[in-house]
Design an enzyme around this catalytic site. Sequence first.
Site, PDB file in Angstrom:
ATOM      1  N   ASP A 129       7.981  14.889   0.940  1.00  0.00           N
ATOM      2  CA  ASP A 129       8.591  13.804   0.196  1.00  0.00           C
ATOM      3  C   ASP A 129       7.479  12.885  -0.289  1.00  0.00           C
ATOM      4  O   ASP A 129       6.450  12.751   0.362  1.00  0.00           O
ATOM      5  CB  ASP A 129       9.562  13.039   1.095  1.00  0.00           C
TER       6      ASP A 129
ATOM      7  N   ASP B 120       7.721   9.219  -1.530  1.00  0.00           N
ATOM      8  CA  ASP B 120       7.828   7.861  -0.980  1.00  0.00           C
ATOM      9  C   ASP B 120       8.041   7.873   0.522  1.00  0.00           C
ATOM     10  O   ASP B 120       8.982   8.471   1.027  1.00  0.00           O
ATOM     11  CB  ASP B 120       8.994   7.106  -1.633  1.00  0.00           C
TER      12      ASP B 120
ATOM     13  N   ARG C 170       6.794   3.535  -3.147  1.00  0.00           N
ATOM     14  CA  ARG C 170       6.491   3.075  -4.517  1.00  0.00           C
ATOM     15  C   ARG C 170       5.016   2.711  -4.727  1.00  0.00           C
ATOM     16  O   ARG C 170       4.678   1.986  -5.645  1.00  0.00           O
ATOM     17  CB  ARG C 170       7.378   1.897  -4.901  1.00  0.00           C
TER      18      ARG C 170
END
Length: 153
Positions: free
Chosen positions: A47, A49, A56
């Site tokens: 993944d 973030d 972000r």
Amino acid sequence: MVPNFFVWCQLGTSSQRGRAELGGPVGEWGVRSNMGGRTPGLIALFDVDGTLTAPRKVVTLEMLEFMHKLREVVTVGVVGGSDLVKISEQLGKAVITDYDYVFSENGLVAHKNGELIGSQSLKQFLGDDKLKEFINFTLHYIADLDIPIKRQA
């Protein structure tokens, strides 16, 4: 930020057994394979973030180096909820060629080895009427939830 985890995978028959290992605390990352190259049949998906980057934020140099080393041992893919533009801002402009697979928009857009291999949208898949029905059901369901009042400590 480097995730602290250990993965060990063993594939194949006893005559052609391969092993890929990675893991360790920050600063002690090791990636190795006893097969002298990539381990066939093994993919590592990450993944964006909160795993490869702080939410972000831009990826660290340490993580980029680790991912580059890992890609020498196994097939590597990244998955993100954001669009490809945002993922590129986080992982670099060459993200679709830096990784074997890139799945953006929660997997609705898929790239393999730099090439677009699939793209889908809920609107295209469901059609306007079914999408509207789904959205209305979801909003109604959420509106009817009995949510306790959050208390401040």
